[in-house]
Design a protein around this motif. Structure first.
Motif, PDB file in Angstrom:
ATOM      1  N   GLN A 168      -0.078   7.225   0.924  1.00  4.05           N
ATOM      2  CA  GLN A 168      -1.304   8.022   0.915  1.00  4.05           C
ATOM      3  C   GLN A 168      -2.554   7.163   1.097  1.00  4.05           C
ATOM      4  OE1 GLN A 168       0.650   7.589  -1.748  1.00  4.05           O
ATOM      5  NE2 GLN A 168      -0.516   7.453  -3.640  1.00  4.05           N
ATOM      6  N   HIS A 169      -2.433   5.843   1.033  1.00  2.00           N
ATOM      7  CA  HIS A 169      -3.577   4.958   1.192  1.00  2.00           C
ATOM      8  C   HIS A 169      -3.634   4.312   2.577  1.00  2.00           C
ATOM      9  CE1 HIS A 169      -4.954   5.233  -2.925  1.00  2.00           C
ATOM     10  NE2 HIS A 169      -3.700   5.115  -3.324  1.00  2.00           N
ATOM     11  N   ARG A 170      -2.836   4.800   3.526  1.00  2.00           N
ATOM     12  CA  ARG A 170      -2.833   4.236   4.874  1.00  2.00           C
ATOM     13  C   ARG A 170      -3.506   5.188   5.846  1.00  2.00           C
ATOM     14  NH1 ARG A 170       3.417   2.369   4.937  1.00  2.00           N
ATOM     15  NH2 ARG A 170       3.251   0.916   3.210  1.00  2.00           N
ATOM     16  N   PRO A 225      -8.059   9.789  -1.755  1.00  2.00           N
ATOM     17  CA  PRO A 225      -7.649   8.410  -2.030  1.00  2.00           C
ATOM     18  C   PRO A 225      -8.279   7.449  -1.025  1.00  2.00           C
ATOM     19  CG  PRO A 225      -5.828   9.647  -1.072  1.00  2.00           C
ATOM     20  CD  PRO A 225      -6.945  10.619  -1.322  1.00  2.00           C
ATOM     21  N   THR A 226      -8.502   6.229  -1.450  1.00  2.00           N
ATOM     22  CA  THR A 226      -9.000   5.198  -0.550  1.00  2.00           C
ATOM     23  C   THR A 226      -7.945   4.955   0.523  1.00  2.00           C
ATOM     24  OG1 THR A 226     -10.367   4.143  -2.223  1.00  2.00           O
ATOM     25  CG2 THR A 226      -9.633   2.759  -0.410  1.00  2.00           C
ATOM     26  N   ARG A 227      -8.391   4.968   1.785  1.00  2.00           N
ATOM     27  CA  ARG A 227      -7.467   4.735   2.902  1.00  2.00           C
ATOM     28  C   ARG A 227      -7.830   3.422   3.587  1.00  2.00           C
ATOM     29  NH1 ARG A 227      -8.193  10.504   5.670  1.00  2.00           N
ATOM     30  NH2 ARG A 227     -10.283   9.636   5.645  1.00  2.00           N
ATOM     31  N   PRO A 250      -9.472   3.211  -6.310  1.00  2.00           N
ATOM     32  CA  PRO A 250      -8.394   4.071  -5.805  1.00  2.00           C
ATOM     33  C   PRO A 250      -8.876   5.306  -5.028  1.00  2.00           C
ATOM     34  CG  PRO A 250      -8.586   4.280  -8.170  1.00  2.00           C
ATOM     35  CD  PRO A 250      -9.532   3.207  -7.761  1.00  2.00           C
ATOM     36  N   THR A 251     -10.144   5.679  -5.147  1.00  2.00           N
ATOM     37  CA  THR A 251     -10.638   6.858  -4.425  1.00  2.00           C
ATOM     38  C   THR A 251     -12.002   6.582  -3.813  1.00  2.00           C
ATOM     39  OG1 THR A 251     -11.710   7.754  -6.395  1.00  2.00           O
ATOM     40  CG2 THR A 251      -9.453   8.479  -5.974  1.00  2.00           C
ATOM     41  N   VAL A 277      -7.502  -1.397  -3.214  1.00  2.00           N
ATOM     42  CA  VAL A 277      -7.093  -0.030  -3.555  1.00  2.00           C
ATOM     43  C   VAL A 277      -6.876   0.107  -5.054  1.00  2.00           C
ATOM     44  CG1 VAL A 277      -5.226   1.667  -3.295  1.00  2.00           C
ATOM     45  CG2 VAL A 277      -6.153   0.504  -1.284  1.00  2.00           C
ATOM     46  N   ARG A 278      -6.321  -0.925  -5.680  1.00  2.00           N
ATOM     47  CA  ARG A 278      -6.143  -0.867  -7.137  1.00  2.00           C
ATOM     48  C   ARG A 278      -7.488  -0.817  -7.862  1.00  2.00           C
ATOM     49  NH1 ARG A 278      -1.460  -3.780  -5.904  1.00  2.00           N
ATOM     50  NH2 ARG A 278      -2.407  -5.840  -5.894  1.00  2.00           N
ATOM     51  N   LEU A 314       0.829  -1.203   0.000  1.00  2.00           N
ATOM     52  CA  LEU A 314       0.000   0.000   0.000  1.00  2.00           C
ATOM     53  C   LEU A 314       0.863   1.252   0.000  1.00  2.00           C
ATOM     54  CD1 LEU A 314      -2.723  -0.816   2.644  1.00  2.00           C
ATOM     55  CD2 LEU A 314      -3.083  -0.460   0.231  1.00  2.00           C
ATOM     56  N   ASP A 336     -13.013   4.598   2.791  1.00  2.00           N
ATOM     57  CA  ASP A 336     -12.175   4.356   3.962  1.00  2.00           C
ATOM     58  C   ASP A 336     -12.505   2.951   4.439  1.00  2.00           C
ATOM     59  OD1 ASP A 336     -11.039   6.857   3.874  1.00  2.00           O
ATOM     60  OD2 ASP A 336     -12.377   7.719   5.370  1.00  2.00           O
TER      61      ASP A 336
END
Length: 114
Positions: free
Chosen positions: A5-7, A41-43, A77-78, A73-74, A2, A81
């Motif tokens: 920015q996705h954490r 972005p998806t977190r 991507p947005t 996430v792939r 990951l 949460d």
């Protein structure tokens, strides 16, 4: 893996997702999903407590869950949460069992979240 920015980093992000998100559980995991701003972005955040096992076991479970979350996430991507909580049974789960439980719980929680 990951990207940074996705954490999820803060307890406020975890709390907001768990409290106001849709939740779905399976034998090995509980997944909470909250729809967020589409520009964000998806977190993803992980909760792997000592009830799961010692540090070696917890890290193994977290690495596996992180790999499954990277696929999520792939594909999205947005706008989401996600908090993934490992249950004690996840310590003895195989790769396929853990993956099936994660994907099933995520799909169900995602549908509930909208």
């Amino acid at each position: 893996m990951l990207p940074v920015q996705h954490r999820m980093r803060t307890s406020a992000q975890f709390s907001a997702t768990v409290r106001s998100g849709a939740r779905s559980g399976r034998r090995n995991v509980v997944v909470s999903v909250r729809v967020s701003d589409q520009d964000q972005p998806t977190r993803v955040g992980f909760v792997v407590s000592k009830a799961v096992g010692n540090a070696v076991v917890r890290n193994k479970v977290k690495r596996r869950l992180r790999e499954f979350a990277a696929d999520t996430v792939r594909s999205r991507p947005t706008g989401h949460d996600v908090v993934i909580r490992a249950l004690p049974a996840s310590a003895g789960a195989t790769w396929n069992e853990l993956g099936d439980d994660y994907r099933g719980a995520y799909a169900s929680a995602s549908r509930k979240a909208g």
